[in-house]
Motif scaffolding. Structure first.
Motif, short mmCIF file in Angstrom:
data_model
loop_
_atom_site.label_atom_id
_atom_site.label_comp_id
_atom_site.label_asym_id
_atom_site.label_seq_id
_atom_site.Cartn_x
_atom_site.Cartn_y
_atom_site.Cartn_z
N MET A 1 -19.62 -40.93 -10.63
CA MET A 1 -19.60 -41.40 -11.99
C MET A 1 -21.00 -41.60 -12.53
SD MET A 1 -16.42 -43.86 -12.33
CE MET A 1 -15.16 -42.82 -12.96
N THR A 2 -21.96 -41.04 -11.86
CA THR A 2 -23.34 -41.21 -12.31
C THR A 2 -23.82 -40.06 -13.16
OG1 THR A 2 -24.13 -40.21 -10.28
CG2 THR A 2 -23.92 -42.62 -10.29
N ASP A 3 -22.97 -39.08 -13.43
CA ASP A 3 -23.40 -37.90 -14.16
C ASP A 3 -23.33 -38.06 -15.68
OD1 ASP A 3 -20.66 -38.05 -14.05
OD2 ASP A 3 -20.36 -35.89 -13.99
N SER A 4 -22.91 -39.19 -16.17
CA SER A 4 -22.83 -39.41 -17.61
C SER A 4 -23.40 -40.79 -17.94
CB SER A 4 -21.38 -39.28 -18.08
OG SER A 4 -20.57 -40.18 -17.40
N PRO A 5 -23.64 -41.06 -19.23
CA PRO A 5 -24.21 -42.35 -19.60
C PRO A 5 -23.37 -43.53 -19.10
CG PRO A 5 -24.09 -40.89 -21.49
CD PRO A 5 -23.36 -40.21 -20.36
N SER A 6 -24.02 -44.64 -18.92
CA SER A 6 -23.34 -45.84 -18.44
C SER A 6 -22.23 -46.24 -19.40
CB SER A 6 -24.33 -46.99 -18.30
OG SER A 6 -25.26 -46.70 -17.30
N PRO A 7 -21.06 -46.54 -18.84
CA PRO A 7 -19.95 -46.98 -19.69
C PRO A 7 -20.13 -48.43 -20.12
CG PRO A 7 -19.30 -47.04 -17.40
CD PRO A 7 -20.69 -46.45 -17.45
N PHE A 8 -19.38 -48.82 -21.12
CA PHE A 8 -19.34 -50.22 -21.52
C PHE A 8 -18.28 -50.90 -20.68
CE2 PHE A 8 -18.07 -53.85 -24.11
CZ PHE A 8 -19.31 -54.41 -24.36
N TRP A 9 -18.67 -51.94 -19.97
CA TRP A 9 -17.79 -52.63 -19.04
C TRP A 9 -17.16 -53.86 -19.70
CZ3 TRP A 9 -16.59 -50.49 -14.46
CH2 TRP A 9 -17.42 -49.47 -14.01
N PHE A 10 -15.88 -54.07 -19.41
CA PHE A 10 -15.15 -55.25 -19.87
C PHE A 10 -14.77 -56.09 -18.67
CE2 PHE A 10 -14.48 -52.34 -23.35
CZ PHE A 10 -14.57 -53.16 -24.46
N LYS A 11 -14.96 -57.38 -18.76
CA LYS A 11 -14.58 -58.29 -17.69
C LYS A 11 -13.12 -58.70 -17.88
CE LYS A 11 -17.72 -61.03 -16.45
NZ LYS A 11 -18.72 -62.08 -16.35
N SER A 12 -12.40 -58.80 -16.79
CA SER A 12 -11.01 -59.21 -16.84
C SER A 12 -10.87 -60.58 -17.48
CB SER A 12 -10.42 -59.25 -15.43
OG SER A 12 -9.16 -59.88 -15.44
N SER A 13 -9.90 -60.73 -18.36
CA SER A 13 -9.66 -62.03 -19.00
C SER A 13 -9.08 -63.02 -18.00
CB SER A 13 -8.72 -61.87 -20.19
OG SER A 13 -7.47 -61.37 -19.77
N TYR A 14 -8.62 -62.55 -16.85
CA TYR A 14 -8.06 -63.42 -15.82
C TYR A 14 -9.12 -63.89 -14.83
CZ TYR A 14 -3.49 -62.17 -17.53
OH TYR A 14 -2.40 -62.00 -18.33
N SER A 15 -10.33 -63.38 -14.96
CA SER A 15 -11.39 -63.80 -14.04
C SER A 15 -11.81 -65.22 -14.36
CB SER A 15 -12.60 -62.86 -14.18
OG SER A 15 -12.27 -61.56 -13.79
N GLU A 23 -14.48 -55.89 -13.42
CA GLU A 23 -14.78 -55.24 -14.70
C GLU A 23 -14.23 -53.82 -14.66
OE1 GLU A 23 -18.97 -57.30 -15.98
OE2 GLU A 23 -19.08 -55.55 -14.68
N TRP A 24 -13.90 -53.31 -15.84
CA TRP A 24 -13.43 -51.94 -15.95
C TRP A 24 -14.02 -51.31 -17.20
CZ3 TRP A 24 -8.93 -50.03 -18.95
CH2 TRP A 24 -8.51 -50.92 -19.92
N ALA A 25 -14.02 -49.98 -17.23
CA ALA A 25 -14.60 -49.24 -18.36
C ALA A 25 -13.51 -48.38 -19.01
CB ALA A 25 -15.76 -48.38 -17.87
N PRO A 26 -12.78 -48.96 -19.97
CA PRO A 26 -11.63 -48.25 -20.54
C PRO A 26 -11.97 -46.99 -21.33
CG PRO A 26 -12.07 -50.28 -21.74
CD PRO A 26 -12.95 -50.28 -20.53
N ALA A 27 -13.17 -46.87 -21.85
CA ALA A 27 -13.52 -45.69 -22.64
C ALA A 27 -13.49 -44.41 -21.81
CB ALA A 27 -14.90 -45.86 -23.27
N ARG A 28 -13.64 -44.53 -20.51
CA ARG A 28 -13.63 -43.35 -19.64
C ARG A 28 -12.23 -42.83 -19.36
NH1 ARG A 28 -18.60 -42.63 -16.85
NH2 ARG A 28 -20.11 -43.28 -18.41
N VAL A 29 -11.23 -43.65 -19.55
CA VAL A 29 -9.88 -43.28 -19.14
C VAL A 29 -9.35 -42.08 -19.91
CG1 VAL A 29 -7.50 -44.09 -18.89
CG2 VAL A 29 -9.39 -45.65 -18.44
N ILE A 34 -9.31 -41.36 -15.24
CA ILE A 34 -9.75 -42.24 -14.16
C ILE A 34 -10.21 -43.56 -14.75
CG2 ILE A 34 -11.47 -42.54 -12.32
CD1 ILE A 34 -9.37 -40.39 -11.71
N VAL A 35 -9.84 -44.67 -14.10
CA VAL A 35 -10.26 -46.01 -14.52
C VAL A 35 -11.38 -46.47 -13.58
CG1 VAL A 35 -9.56 -48.40 -14.89
CG2 VAL A 35 -7.92 -46.55 -15.30
N PRO A 36 -12.61 -46.59 -14.09
CA PRO A 36 -13.69 -47.12 -13.27
C PRO A 36 -13.55 -48.65 -13.17
CG PRO A 36 -14.55 -45.84 -15.12
CD PRO A 36 -13.10 -46.08 -15.36
#
Length: 70
Positions: A1-15, A23-29, A34-36
């Motif tokens: 997953m290093t071949d493209s710009p860094s995704p915007f990460w979201f932290k779980s609201s349950y954390s 954290e996950w990066a929904p824009a990649r899905v 694939i869900v990072p």
């Protein structure tokens, strides 16, 4: 997953505030199917690449209480 710009990460609201966060990066899905997912305490560490169907099943299981401890 290093071949493209860094995704915007979201932290779980349950954390909690104790630092045990996921954290996950929904824009990649939509582009990859694939869900990072990563540990927010180690943002430069490994990233799990989870197929979107498997991730959706996991989230549904969490919401249904399938992983609750006794």
């Amino acid at each position: 997953m290093t071949d493209s710009p860094s995704p915007f990460w979201f932290k779980s609201s349950y954390s909690g505030s104790g630092g045990s966060c996921v954290e996950w990066a929904p824009a990649r899905v939509s582009a990859t199917g694939i869900v990072p997912v990563r540990d927010s305490k180690d943002p430069q560490g490994p990233v799990l690449a989870i197929h979107s169907n498997a991730f959706a099943s996991f989230v549904a299981g969490v919401k249904a209480g399938e992983f609750d401890t006794i």
